[in-house]
Design an enzyme around this catalytic site. Structure first.
Site, PDB file in Angstrom:
ATOM      1  N   TYR A 116      -5.722   1.931   3.147  1.00 22.92           N
ATOM      2  CA  TYR A 116      -6.153   0.334   2.782  1.00 22.92           C
ATOM      3  C   TYR A 116      -5.715  -0.411   4.201  1.00 22.92           C
ATOM      4  CZ  TYR A 116      -6.378   1.200  -1.911  1.00 22.92           C
ATOM      5  OH  TYR A 116      -6.734   1.716  -3.368  1.00 22.92           O
ATOM      6  N   TYR A 183      -2.551   0.616 -11.608  1.00 28.19           N
ATOM      7  CA  TYR A 183      -1.196   0.587 -10.854  1.00 28.19           C
ATOM      8  C   TYR A 183      -1.400   1.504  -9.370  1.00 28.19           C
ATOM      9  CZ  TYR A 183       3.633   1.026  -9.327  1.00 28.19           C
ATOM     10  OH  TYR A 183       4.951   0.982  -8.571  1.00 28.19           O
ATOM     11  N   ASP A 275     -12.878   3.483 -13.811  1.00 29.30           N
ATOM     12  CA  ASP A 275     -13.629   2.411 -13.828  1.00 29.30           C
ATOM     13  C   ASP A 275     -15.008   2.270 -14.524  1.00 29.30           C
ATOM     14  OD1 ASP A 275     -11.533   1.395 -12.196  1.00 29.30           O
ATOM     15  OD2 ASP A 275     -12.692   1.822 -10.305  1.00 29.30           O
TER      16      ASP A 275
END
Length: 338
Positions: A116, A183, A275
């Site tokens: 990230y 998480y 998702d």
């Protein structure tokens, strides 16, 4: 009858207003060892896209709520949402802000790792000084508000308190809250810190959609049944615990039912499988499907996603896109009974 069953029945002939809170980022994924493909994704946005894709035409007004930058990538990212049937009526561009970015690598089993670059992402200002009270009020007016543990992880402590107040107001007005613990250890100082923040949301949650491995890491659950018992103790009345290749365990306040995974799936990339499950599950439940039927359709969509590289399947030209991606004030549903 669950709160979502009641909402679905009240929603006959009207689009359900759904707000999903989180961050959408620039996604760079390897299409070759020295070549990257560009996309836009993020866990809560992925749910928004798959919910809009799965919803029957005219049944859902799906809005993604975040803060973005005014850089060219943020602008293009926001424009791309409409192709997935997702509106941005309550998303604001922060002057001088920028979009976050992440890179995905997948191994030979389709499991992924992330890198990230998001410390300066505009979305980290959600529920902070750049997030207006008008947006708070708009969120609370929705029939269903969805967020995740990753949403929580990018917020400051005061912003989380403000978010909790918005969730309380949503439920006071008759709306529902859906939450996936989702998480990522890098987003938290410790599992205990994550557990405390997530517990505060779970006590305000109507529909929980966790993944067992996440809740094992945060809460120490030994099994999906343990997760169900813990969520019931927090007051959650509907839940689907995702277990990857073992399928999912769906439950309400008194019963639970295992739903198997799709067998012999060709696993290329597991990114966004959970998702997709969440989006399809919620879309089915909002149109009156049983928990079992919703979980089965969610499992089928997740199987399609893991056979595809990247977070989002391309928009299906044979499907009708969400006809209300930019609608700001559709007729509200009758408040649900909890």
């Amino acid at each position: 009858m669950s709160a979502l069953d009641t909402a679905a029945r009240a929603n006959t002939g009207r689009p359900a207003r759904i707000a999903l809170l989180g961050e959408c980022m620039i996604e760079l994924s390897h299409v070759a060892p020295d070549r990257l493909g560009l996309g836009y994704a993020g866990d809560a946005f992925n749910v928004a896209a798959y919910l809009a894709r799965s919803a029957a035409p005219g049944t859902a007004d799906v809005q993604f709520v975040t803060l973005i930058g005014d850089d060219p990538y943020s602008t293009r990212m926001r424009e791309s949402w409409a192709a997935h049937g997702v509106g941005s009526a309550h998303t604001r561009a922060v002057p001088g802000g920028q979009a976050g970015l992440y890179l995905i690598r997948t191994d030979e089993h389709g499991e992924r790792t992330f890198q990230y670059y998001r410390s300066q992402s505009a979305a980290r200002g959600l529920f902070g000084p750049s997030h207006t009270t008008e947006i708070d009020d708009a969120i609370a007016g929705h029939d269903l508000v969805y967020l995740s543990g990753i949403t929580l992880s990018i917020l400051s402590a005061p912003a989380r308190d403000r978010l909790l107040a918005v969730l309380d107001e949503t439920r006071r007005r008759g709306g529902l809250v859906a939450f996936d613990t989702n998480y990522r250890p890098a987003g938290w100082p410790s599992p205990a810190a994550a557990a405390a923040a997530m517990d505060a949301v779970l006590s305000r949650t109507d529909i929980a959609l966790p993944t067992l491995t996440d809740d094992q890491a945060v809460f120490g659950d030994a099994s999906a049944t343990d997760t169900v018992h813990r969520l019931r103790a927090k007051g959650v009345t509907e839940m689907a615990v995702k277990q990857g290749a073992q399928g999912s365990l769906i439950a309400d306040a008194t019963t639970h039912d295992p739903v198997p995974a799709v067998p012999d799936t060709n696993v290329i990339d597991t990114t966004a499988a959970g998702d997709a499950y969440n989006g399809a599950y919620l879309a089915a439940r909002l149109t009156g499907a049983s928990r079992r039927a919703a979980a089965e359709s969610a499992t089928e969509l997740a199987a399609q996603v893991i056979a595809h590289r990247g977070a989002l399947l391309p928009p299906d030209p044979n499907e009708t896109a969400n006809p209300h991606p930019h609608t700001q004030q559709p007729e509200p549903l009758t408040p649900a009974t909890r």
